[in-house]
Design a protein around this motif. Structure first.
Motif, PDB file in Angstrom:
ATOM      1  N   UNK A 104       0.815  -1.213   0.000  1.00 51.52           N
ATOM      2  CA  UNK A 104       0.000   0.000   0.000  1.00 51.52           C
ATOM      3  C   UNK A 104       0.853   1.269   0.000  1.00 51.52           C
ATOM      4  N   UNK A 105       0.586   2.185  -0.946  1.00 48.76           N
ATOM      5  CA  UNK A 105       1.343   3.429  -1.075  1.00 48.76           C
ATOM      6  C   UNK A 105       0.423   4.630  -0.902  1.00 48.76           C
ATOM      7  N   UNK A 156       0.034  -1.675   5.385  1.00 49.43           N
ATOM      8  CA  UNK A 156       0.395  -0.425   6.052  1.00 49.43           C
ATOM      9  C   UNK A 156       0.978   0.540   5.037  1.00 49.43           C
ATOM     10  N   UNK A 157       0.367   1.709   4.932  1.00 47.50           N
ATOM     11  CA  UNK A 157       0.741   2.657   3.882  1.00 47.50           C
ATOM     12  C   UNK A 157       2.132   3.248   4.107  1.00 47.50           C
ATOM     13  N   UNK A 158       2.877   3.357   3.036  1.00 52.74           N
ATOM     14  CA  UNK A 158       4.179   3.997   3.049  1.00 52.74           C
ATOM     15  C   UNK A 158       4.653   4.167   1.619  1.00 52.74           C
ATOM     16  N   UNK A 159       5.762   4.833   1.416  1.00 53.62           N
ATOM     17  CA  UNK A 159       6.278   5.009   0.057  1.00 53.62           C
ATOM     18  C   UNK A 159       6.687   3.681  -0.575  1.00 53.62           C
ATOM     19  N   UNK A 160       7.071   2.697   0.245  1.00 51.46           N
ATOM     20  CA  UNK A 160       7.416   1.352  -0.249  1.00 51.46           C
ATOM     21  C   UNK A 160       8.484   1.429  -1.348  1.00 51.46           C
ATOM     22  N   UNK A 161       9.504   2.211  -1.140  1.00 47.60           N
ATOM     23  CA  UNK A 161      10.487   2.514  -2.179  1.00 47.60           C
ATOM     24  C   UNK A 161      11.154   1.274  -2.776  1.00 47.60           C
ATOM     25  N   UNK A 162      11.398   0.263  -1.959  1.00 42.52           N
ATOM     26  CA  UNK A 162      12.091  -0.917  -2.481  1.00 42.52           C
ATOM     27  C   UNK A 162      11.241  -1.696  -3.477  1.00 42.52           C
TER      28      UNK A 162
END
Length: 205
Positions: A104-105, A156-162
């Protein structure tokens, strides 16, 4: 009471606080700055829940673990072409919510920020538990772990860059400003004010 005068005073106070937080010429304008390159991000693998022990992020988390109180933070990219590349990757990733392994982004930025030329990708806050907390990792350390993309829960929302920037050559700067004795509702107010200042490319502020 002159409510208009009071409102003007509040606006001026908030503007002054935001100016101090975001002014690069002030040494204490943020509590911590960390620069990393996306080519150091390994893609998330089943069973990898944290980045805390990875050597490349050792100094990042060492500092974040010391920040026990409320924090405001933002991610920025100085190179405009690489900023646009990352935003395009994020937008494309967001379109594939039904794909297996999707994490989730944040939503796209407000319409008012469309066309923003800001270097700031995302502005966020994290409430702290205070200096006496005994929890294993500070709240801000856990939140940044989510943005890097290594948290154990994909909802859980985050930028999830990887998840979409792994292996690319993009320098990203994380800046964290720590507070003490700040009420929760004031923290949320400052988040919105700083977002209005930066006009980030994602997140609903």
């Amino acid at each position: 009471m002159n409510l208009e005068k009071v409102t003007d005073s509040i606006d001026q106070l908030i503007n002054n606080i935001v100016a101090e937080i975001t002014d690069e010429s002030i040494n204490h304008s943020y509590g911590y700055k960390f620069v990393f390159n996306t080519n150091t991000l390994e893609k998330y693998k089943n069973g990898i829940n944290e980045a805390y022990d990875r050597e490349v992020f050792f100094y990042l988390f060492e500092k974040l673990e010391e920040m026990k109180n409320h924090c405001l933070y933002w991610f920025e990219i100085e190179d405009k072409e690489k900023r646009d590349t990352l935003i395009e990757l994020l937008n494309n990733y967001r379109k594939n919510k039904n794909n297996e392994g999707y994490r989730n982004v944040p939503a796209k930025a407000l319409k008012a920020y469309e066309g923003s030329q800001s270097n700031v990708i995302y502005v966020g806050i994290r409430t702290g538990k205070g200096e006496k907390t005994k929890q294993k990792h500070s709240n801000i350390a856990g939140r940044i772990n989510q943005h890097l993309g290594y948290y154990g829960t994909d909802a859980t929302q985050g930028l999830q860059l990887s998840s979409y920037a792994s292996g690319l050559d993009i320098n990203i700067t994380l800046k964290v400003f720590g507070f003490s004795n700040l009420r929760d509702d004031y923290l949320k107010l400052l988040e919105k004010a700083v977002a209005r200042h930066f006009k980030p490319h994602c997140g609903r502020h």
